[in-house]
Motif scaffolding. Structure first.
Motif, PDB file in Angstrom:
ATOM      1  N   ALA A 180       3.555  -6.810  -0.569  1.00  0.00           N
ATOM      2  CA  ALA A 180       2.223  -6.409  -1.013  1.00  0.00           C
ATOM      3  C   ALA A 180       1.804  -7.272  -2.199  1.00  0.00           C
ATOM      4  O   ALA A 180       2.625  -7.637  -3.039  1.00  0.00           O
ATOM      5  CB  ALA A 180       2.219  -4.938  -1.414  1.00  0.00           C
TER       6      ALA A 180
ATOM      7  N   PHE B 195      -3.562  -2.534  -4.446  1.00  0.00           N
ATOM      8  CA  PHE B 195      -3.505  -3.477  -3.346  1.00  0.00           C
ATOM      9  C   PHE B 195      -4.726  -4.384  -3.307  1.00  0.00           C
ATOM     10  O   PHE B 195      -5.862  -3.910  -3.356  1.00  0.00           O
ATOM     11  CB  PHE B 195      -3.411  -2.757  -2.006  1.00  0.00           C
ATOM     12  CG  PHE B 195      -2.089  -2.121  -1.777  1.00  0.00           C
ATOM     13  CD1 PHE B 195      -1.011  -2.880  -1.358  1.00  0.00           C
ATOM     14  CD2 PHE B 195      -1.895  -0.764  -2.001  1.00  0.00           C
ATOM     15  CE1 PHE B 195       0.218  -2.306  -1.151  1.00  0.00           C
ATOM     16  CE2 PHE B 195      -0.669  -0.196  -1.795  1.00  0.00           C
ATOM     17  CZ  PHE B 195       0.383  -0.971  -1.374  1.00  0.00           C
TER      18      PHE B 195
ATOM     19  N   THR C 102      -2.295  -6.731   2.078  1.00  0.00           N
ATOM     20  CA  THR C 102      -0.895  -6.540   2.459  1.00  0.00           C
ATOM     21  C   THR C 102      -0.638  -7.316   3.715  1.00  0.00           C
ATOM     22  O   THR C 102      -1.536  -7.651   4.436  1.00  0.00           O
ATOM     23  CB  THR C 102      -0.591  -5.046   2.691  1.00  0.00           C
ATOM     24  OG1 THR C 102      -1.500  -4.549   3.671  1.00  0.00           O
ATOM     25  CG2 THR C 102      -0.718  -4.259   1.423  1.00  0.00           C
TER      26      THR C 102
ATOM     27  N   THR D 202       8.467  -5.093   3.543  1.00  0.00           N
ATOM     28  CA  THR D 202       7.041  -5.403   3.511  1.00  0.00           C
ATOM     29  C   THR D 202       6.710  -6.113   2.207  1.00  0.00           C
ATOM     30  O   THR D 202       7.421  -5.963   1.213  1.00  0.00           O
ATOM     31  CB  THR D 202       6.192  -4.120   3.647  1.00  0.00           C
ATOM     32  OG1 THR D 202       4.809  -4.464   3.717  1.00  0.00           O
ATOM     33  CG2 THR D 202       6.402  -3.207   2.456  1.00  0.00           C
TER      34      THR D 202
ATOM     35  N   ASN E 194       9.334  -0.184   3.036  1.00  0.00           N
ATOM     36  CA  ASN E 194       8.397   0.919   3.206  1.00  0.00           C
ATOM     37  C   ASN E 194       9.147   2.198   3.560  1.00  0.00           C
ATOM     38  O   ASN E 194      10.384   2.228   3.597  1.00  0.00           O
ATOM     39  CB  ASN E 194       7.335   0.580   4.257  1.00  0.00           C
ATOM     40  CG  ASN E 194       7.919   0.379   5.648  1.00  0.00           C
ATOM     41  OD1 ASN E 194       9.044   0.788   5.945  1.00  0.00           O
ATOM     42  ND2 ASN E 194       7.158  -0.256   6.528  1.00  0.00           N
TER      43      ASN E 194
ATOM     44  N   ASP F 296       3.115 -10.736  -6.172  1.00  0.00           N
ATOM     45  CA  ASP F 296       3.636 -10.270  -4.888  1.00  0.00           C
ATOM     46  C   ASP F 296       4.889  -9.432  -5.121  1.00  0.00           C
ATOM     47  O   ASP F 296       5.731  -9.768  -5.958  1.00  0.00           O
ATOM     48  CB  ASP F 296       3.982 -11.453  -3.982  1.00  0.00           C
ATOM     49  CG  ASP F 296       2.738 -12.214  -3.531  1.00  0.00           C
ATOM     50  OD1 ASP F 296       1.651 -11.587  -3.507  1.00  0.00           O
ATOM     51  OD2 ASP F 296       2.846 -13.414  -3.220  1.00  0.00           O
TER      52      ASP F 296
END
Length: 216
Positions: free
Chosen positions: A64, A213, A216, A62, A56, A51
């Motif tokens: 991801a 990814f 998310t 954020t 962003n 993680d």
């Protein structure tokens, strides 16, 4: 077949996690393109993810989940990474209107003062253009509908002025019967007309999807 060429590798998590969280967004979004262009050579580690918390492009935090990868350390990769770090930083600062630097960053050549000055100049030009457009709308004045309503009101006012009563000839008054004088209704001195106001119309002023990814 054994490869005798020696090269260094680093895990992607070890590469990204130490970076400031405002210098990562373009690295994450541009990673797949860098792989396609050969700027980065990497291979996923089987069944391993990590993680990453970062800001962003709009400066919002954020999280991801990315695939863990072994990345070959090369000069080209290092230059690309540094460029994306700086571009991410400037992009977020521009979008959040928090453009600034420090003496320490300038001494250590972590910031490009001339590049930042150009970003600031572009932002000022954009603000000036927006202010000019807003001022132009205000300078247009009342709408045609309002002007027409105002002229109509003036005409109506002129038409409602009472005409002066004609003076009666003394001879006719003397000949008139008393009953006629008493029962004759008095002439209205003025006619009142209410003008309805017309309201003026209001003028309002003013992915990169990457195979990094999992979710998310």
């Amino acid at each position: 077949m054994k490869n005798d060429a020696a090269y260094a590798t680093i895990r992607l998590s070890s590469l990204l996690r130490p970076l400031p969280n405002n210098e990562v967004c373009l690295i994450v979004s541009g990673y797949t393109d860098a792989l396609l262009e050969g700027v980065i050579e990497a291979m996923p580690e089987q069944d391993q993810t990590f993680d990453l918390v970062y800001l962003n492009e709009q400066g919002q935090e954020t999280t991801a989940q990315l695939n863990e990868e072994f990345v070959v350390v090369t000069d080209e990769m290092t230059r690309w990474l540094a460029a994306q770090q700086l571009a991410s930083r400037y992009l977020i600062m521009t979008n959040t209107r928090t453009l600034h630097t420090t003496e320490e960053r300038l001494k250590n050549q972590l910031d490009d003062l001339r590049a930042m000055a150009q970003i600031r100049r572009d932002a000022l030009k954009k603000d000036r253009a927006a202010q000019a457009a807003k001022g132009g709308q205000k300078a247009k004045g009342p709408s045609k509908a309002t002007k027409k309503s105002s002229r109509s009101g003036s005409v109506s006012s002129k038409n409602t002025r009472a005409k002066p009563q004609e003076r009666q000839d003394p001879t006719d008054a003397a000949l008139a019967k008393p009953a006629d004088l008493v029962n004759k209704p008095a002439a209205d001195a003025q006619t009142s007309i209410s003008n309805k106001a017309v309201a003026a119309p209001q003028i309002n002023a003013e992915d990169h999807n990457t195979d990094l990814f999992l979710n998310t």
